[in-house]
Design an enzyme around this catalytic site. Structure first.
Site, PDB file in Angstrom:
ATOM      1  N   SER A 176       0.818  -1.210   0.000  1.00 34.50           N
ATOM      2  CA  SER A 176       0.000   0.000   0.000  1.00 34.50           C
ATOM      3  C   SER A 176       0.856   1.265   0.000  1.00 34.50           C
ATOM      4  O   SER A 176       1.605   1.507  -0.932  1.00 34.50           O
ATOM      5  CB  SER A 176      -0.964  -0.048   1.182  1.00 34.50           C
ATOM      6  N   ASP A 190      -3.355   6.244  -2.993  1.00 36.73           N
ATOM      7  CA  ASP A 190      -2.154   5.656  -2.386  1.00 36.73           C
ATOM      8  C   ASP A 190      -1.587   4.612  -3.363  1.00 36.73           C
ATOM      9  O   ASP A 190      -2.081   4.471  -4.482  1.00 36.73           O
ATOM     10  CB  ASP A 190      -2.462   5.084  -0.997  1.00 36.73           C
ATOM     11  N   ASP A 210      -1.672   1.415  -3.819  1.00 39.57           N
ATOM     12  CA  ASP A 210      -2.497   0.340  -4.409  1.00 39.57           C
ATOM     13  C   ASP A 210      -3.906   0.848  -4.736  1.00 39.57           C
ATOM     14  O   ASP A 210      -4.790   0.040  -5.056  1.00 39.57           O
ATOM     15  CB  ASP A 210      -2.534  -0.897  -3.501  1.00 39.57           C
TER      16      ASP A 210
HETATM   17 MG    MG Z   1      -3.834   1.113   0.240  1.00 38.63          MG
END
Ligand code: MG
Length: 452
Positions: free
Chosen positions: A96, A237, A239
């Site tokens: 992430s 962000d 991902d």
């Molecule tokens: Mg994320």
């Protein structure tokens, strides 16, 4: 038993926890857990994406499970791919917003929601006991390549009024943080008729800025929104399961404001309904939701928990204050692309600017502090604190730590899962009250710890 899975899958530094060997064994554990069927797998844009993915895939197929490799895709696109390809499980290789030297492995259940804790424990158990099932050479799983990003974008477009958004012709500055959103977000916005200025839209493994969408990391976005006279800024962000917004004046909109604002809009559209959020969320959410005739249910902190409660209780919307927003009409997971499309739709419908829309959300102030408490005392300290609070006749919520609701605001006292401390949060309509509440809680905990 040791834990590998945190609230957002397994995360670690590459070369420390995240090694090829770990990937292979985790793949074997996941495959053994599943027993039969097929998985879909995707990655974000990290330099170690293929190393970790190929290791996990190798482990999975050794147990006889087939793998569909989707290449680079946002986490919500991978979640969308599970029902789309009728897969039994999904694996996303991502850390992430963590720095580029990190990577991670997150498992998604057959229903598209993050794996519940009981199932993660089963996988951990297989991993630690090394009880892997080998399929044998004649039954090794097959690996094939598939695509999902275009279908995911098309599916989001079915959730909103495309013609209306196109008519508005909004100008958007988009910051993909060089992450997986590079493969979906610019296309989504362009096909919604937006004029898009894309920043950091090259899928590099080393992002131009840290991909946690905080005000500090989004300075370039804020500046560009103002410089080009855009209607809004959108940032994802790494991902792209989260989205945060910047208004037309270049103001960064805190995640809790977007959560409250969209909760209100969706409850209004539905003429009521349940909104699910974590016990740590701002009171502004409840205030806005109640104004439109809805209800709020509070859960433990963590988006998978929120998603599961939403599914069970038929919530109309839910999410977290960090830009992780869940739209159950689409899917039960945080979805950055869907959040972007929904905000554009509300703007197009209302013909208002984003700053005008957000101004309808009341402002609360959050004060955070912490207090040391030895691990062995944590439970007892919490028991005594709850008893004291009961005597003061405050409304309590003990779903995750203890939340004390007073007429001046609330205070949340939670034991840290990783450090010998208690975290104390307090929220009020003014900062002074929030600080007073938190400091009062801190003093009480301090005294209880001292008395031992
Ligand atoms: Mg994320």
């Amino acid at each position: 038993m040791k834990r590998l899975f945190g609230t957002d899958g397994i995360r670690g530094v590459v070369g420390e926890l995240m090694t090829p060997g770990f990937g292979v064994e985790m793949g074997m554990a996941i495959g053994t857990f599943l027993g039969k069927g097929k998985i879909v797998i995707a990655t974000d844009t990290r330099t170690t994406k293929d190393m970790m993915k190929n290791a996990v895939v190798s482990g999975v197929v050794s147990t006889g499970i087939d793998v569909l490799d989707l290449g680079i895709a946002p986490t919500p696109a991978l979640q969308f791919a599970i029902p789309y390809f009728k897969a039994d499980l999904g694996v996303i290789i991502t850390a992430s917003h963590n720095p580029p030297n990190f990577n991670g492995i997150k498992c998604i259940d057959g229903d598209g929601t993050e794996l519940p804790r009981e199932k993660e424990e089963k996988i951990e158990n297989i991993f630690f006991k090394k009880k892997y099932k080998y399929a044998g050479w004649e039954n090794i799983g097959k690996i094939s390549n598939e695509k999902i990003n275009e279908e995911y974008v098309n599916a989001i477009k079915k959730q909103v009024n495309v013609d209306l958004i196109k008519k508005a012709g909004l100008k958007v500055v988009l910051d993909c943080a060089n992450g997986a959103g590079c493969f979906t977000a610019p296309y989504l916005l362009e096909s919604l008729g937006c004029r898009v200025v894309a920043l950091n839209a090259q899928p590099m493994g080393v992002p131009a800025h840290n991909s946690e969408p905080t005000p500090e990391n989004l300075q370039e976005l804020v500046k560009t929104v103002k410089a080009v006279g855009a209607d809004l800024g959108i940032a994802h962000d790494g991902d792209a399961d989260r989205a945060v917004f910047v208004d037309e004046k270049g103001n960064y909109i805190p995640g809790e404001k977007t959560l409250a604002f969209l909760a209100g809009e969706i409850v209004r559209e539905n003429k009521g309904g349940l909104v699910v959020t974590a016990v740590s969320s701002s009171s502004s959410v409840e205030e806005v939701v109640k104004k439109y005739g809805g209800e709020v249910e509070y859960t433990k902190v963590g988006s998978p928990i929120i998603a599961r409660v939403m599914r069970k209780k038929k919530g109309v919307f839910g999410g977290e204050e960090n830009g992780g927003l869940i739209f159950p009409s689409f899917q039960y997971c945080r979805d950055g692309g869907m959040a972007a499309a929904k905000v554009l739709e509300v703007m197009a419908k209302s013909k208002k600017t984003l700053s005008e829309l957000i101004a309808s959300v009341p402002t609360y102030f959050l004060y955070k502090t912490k207090i040391p408490c030895p691990e062995e005392k944590k439970e007892k300290v919490m028991e005594i604190f709850i008893e004291l609070m009961k005597k003061e006749k405050h409304k309590l919520n003990t779903i995750d730590g203890v939340k004390v609701c007073t007429d001046k605001g609330w205070m949340l006292v939670r034991p840290s899962g990783t450090e010998p401390i208690y975290r104390i949060f307090a929220e009020s309509k003014n900062m002074e009250e929030a600080k007073n509440l938190a400091e009062k809680g801190k003093k009480m905990i301090e005294k209880i710890v001292e008395k031992g």
